[in-house]
Motif scaffolding. Structure first.
Motif, mmCIF file in Angstrom:
data_model
loop_
_atom_site.group_PDB
_atom_site.id
_atom_site.type_symbol
_atom_site.label_atom_id
_atom_site.label_comp_id
_atom_site.label_asym_id
_atom_site.label_seq_id
_atom_site.Cartn_x
_atom_site.Cartn_y
_atom_site.Cartn_z
ATOM 1 N N GLU A 79 0.819 -1.205 0.000
ATOM 2 C CA GLU A 79 0.000 0.000 0.000
ATOM 3 C C GLU A 79 0.856 1.259 0.000
ATOM 4 N N LYS A 80 1.886 1.257 0.821
ATOM 5 C CA LYS A 80 2.741 2.440 0.898
ATOM 6 C C LYS A 80 3.536 2.635 -0.383
ATOM 7 N N ASN A 81 3.884 1.543 -1.062
ATOM 8 C CA ASN A 81 4.527 1.684 -2.364
ATOM 9 C C ASN A 81 3.567 2.290 -3.379
ATOM 10 N N ARG A 82 2.298 1.879 -3.322
ATOM 11 C CA ARG A 82 1.297 2.491 -4.209
ATOM 12 C C ARG A 82 1.183 3.984 -3.922
ATOM 13 N N ASN A 93 15.378 18.502 -13.927
ATOM 14 C CA ASN A 93 16.029 17.280 -13.428
ATOM 15 C C ASN A 93 15.251 16.653 -12.282
ATOM 16 N N LEU A 94 14.733 17.491 -11.402
ATOM 17 C CA LEU A 94 13.959 16.975 -10.276
ATOM 18 C C LEU A 94 12.631 16.380 -10.761
ATOM 19 N N LYS A 95 12.014 17.033 -11.721
ATOM 20 C CA LYS A 95 10.782 16.508 -12.309
ATOM 21 C C LYS A 95 11.043 15.118 -12.896
ATOM 22 N N ALA A 96 12.139 14.974 -13.639
ATOM 23 C CA ALA A 96 12.498 13.675 -14.232
ATOM 24 C C ALA A 96 12.790 12.650 -13.137
ATOM 25 N N TYR A 97 13.457 13.079 -12.071
ATOM 26 C CA TYR A 97 13.751 12.184 -10.936
ATOM 27 C C TYR A 97 12.457 11.659 -10.320
ATOM 28 N N PHE A 98 11.522 12.572 -10.054
ATOM 29 C CA PHE A 98 10.248 12.158 -9.463
ATOM 30 C C PHE A 98 9.460 11.242 -10.401
ATOM 31 N N GLN A 99 9.475 11.534 -11.692
ATOM 32 C CA GLN A 99 8.779 10.664 -12.655
ATOM 33 C C GLN A 99 9.404 9.269 -12.663
ATOM 34 N N ASN A 100 10.722 9.220 -12.641
ATOM 35 C CA ASN A 100 11.433 7.941 -12.605
ATOM 36 C C ASN A 100 11.091 7.157 -11.343
ATOM 37 N N LYS A 101 11.087 7.845 -10.191
ATOM 38 C CA LYS A 101 10.759 7.189 -8.928
ATOM 39 C C LYS A 101 9.315 6.678 -8.925
ATOM 40 N N SER A 102 8.414 7.412 -9.517
ATOM 41 C CA SER A 102 7.021 6.961 -9.608
ATOM 42 C C SER A 102 6.938 5.672 -10.428
ATOM 43 N N GLY A 103 7.616 5.656 -11.559
ATOM 44 C CA GLY A 103 7.640 4.449 -12.394
ATOM 45 C C GLY A 103 8.284 3.275 -11.684
ATOM 46 N N GLU A 104 9.364 3.543 -10.967
ATOM 47 C CA GLU A 104 10.066 2.502 -10.207
ATOM 48 C C GLU A 104 9.144 1.892 -9.157
ATOM 49 N N ARG A 105 8.423 2.731 -8.434
ATOM 50 C CA ARG A 105 7.505 2.215 -7.418
ATOM 51 C C ARG A 105 6.359 1.429 -8.062
ATOM 52 N N GLY A 106 5.950 1.812 -9.263
ATOM 53 C CA GLY A 106 4.953 1.024 -9.980
ATOM 54 C C GLY A 106 5.465 -0.378 -10.270
ATOM 55 N N LYS A 163 17.572 -1.018 -3.647
ATOM 56 C CA LYS A 163 17.309 0.060 -4.611
ATOM 57 C C LYS A 163 16.942 1.355 -3.884
ATOM 58 N N ILE A 164 16.084 1.257 -2.871
ATOM 59 C CA ILE A 164 15.688 2.459 -2.125
ATOM 60 C C ILE A 164 16.901 3.064 -1.414
ATOM 61 N N ARG A 165 17.721 2.221 -0.788
ATOM 62 C CA ARG A 165 18.932 2.725 -0.109
ATOM 63 C C ARG A 165 19.885 3.395 -1.097
ATOM 64 N N THR A 166 20.078 2.769 -2.243
ATOM 65 C CA THR A 166 20.956 3.331 -3.269
ATOM 66 C C THR A 166 20.452 4.691 -3.715
ATOM 67 N N ASP A 167 19.148 4.791 -3.946
ATOM 68 C CA ASP A 167 18.559 6.062 -4.359
ATOM 69 C C ASP A 167 18.702 7.129 -3.280
ATOM 70 N N LEU A 168 18.566 6.731 -2.009
ATOM 71 C CA LEU A 168 18.745 7.695 -0.926
ATOM 72 C C LEU A 168 20.163 8.263 -0.921
ATOM 73 N N ASN A 169 21.139 7.407 -1.187
ATOM 74 C CA ASN A 169 22.522 7.884 -1.246
ATOM 75 C C ASN A 169 22.735 8.826 -2.424
ATOM 76 N N LYS A 170 22.123 8.517 -3.562
ATOM 77 C CA LYS A 170 22.266 9.361 -4.752
ATOM 78 C C LYS A 170 21.561 10.700 -4.598
ATOM 79 N N VAL A 171 20.430 10.689 -3.919
ATOM 80 C CA VAL A 171 19.615 11.892 -3.827
ATOM 81 C C VAL A 171 20.301 12.996 -3.029
ATOM 82 N N LYS A 172 21.257 12.647 -2.200
ATOM 83 C CA LYS A 172 21.994 13.663 -1.436
ATOM 84 C C LYS A 172 22.656 14.671 -2.378
#
Length: 150
Positions: free
Chosen positions: A17-20, A37-50, A134-143
């Protein structure tokens, strides 16, 4: 279903549910983001969670038959908070990114807790581990993104 198993299934359903909700939240953040770039990042993250949702749902159905398919109330509140935060901050990209980071940190904690369950089927544990990495890796990159937006 025995009580211990039902409790585990409930926790797994909460992650689903939280992933949805995260998928919808990232899509909403992409709509509000001003930085390309942030818009593209958020779009990518939305697709990834899908994709996370599809894979996890498949494994949960294979392991437990019936899975609840509703979005969570807390996730709806989180998206509403992001809407309010965007409104009051003038769709501030930095605030949305900070909120996304906070959500991913919470997801890491939930994934780790579920992985400690002794009755977690190995196929589900594998999916949870892969998504957690994947989530941990993204958290490190997002810094680095956070530094660029600030």
């Amino acid at each position: 279903m025995e009580t211990k198993n039902r409790t585990l299934v409930n926790r797994l359903e909460e992650i689903l549910e939280k992933n949805r909700d995260a998928q919808k939240g990232y899509a909403k953040a992409a709509e509000n983001a001003k930085d390309h770039n942030l818009k593209a990042y958020f779009q990518n993250k939305s697709g990834e969670r899908g994709t996370f949702n599809q894979i996890l749902h498949k494994e949960l159905v294979a392991s437990y038959d019936e899975i609840d398919n509703d979005g969570s109330f807390t996730g709806t509140l989180h998206r509403a908070w992001m809407d309010v935060k965007a409104f009051f901050s003038g769709d501030n990209d930095e605030s949305m990114l900070e909120e996304a980071i906070r959500g991913d940190k919470a997801a890491v904690e939930e994934y780790e807790e579920v992985l400690n369950e002794s009755q977690l089927p190995s196929n589900v544990a594998l999916v949870i581990r892969e998504q957690l990495v994947k989530i941990r890796t993204d958290l490190n990159k997002v810094k680095s993104m956070e530094d660029l937006i600030s």
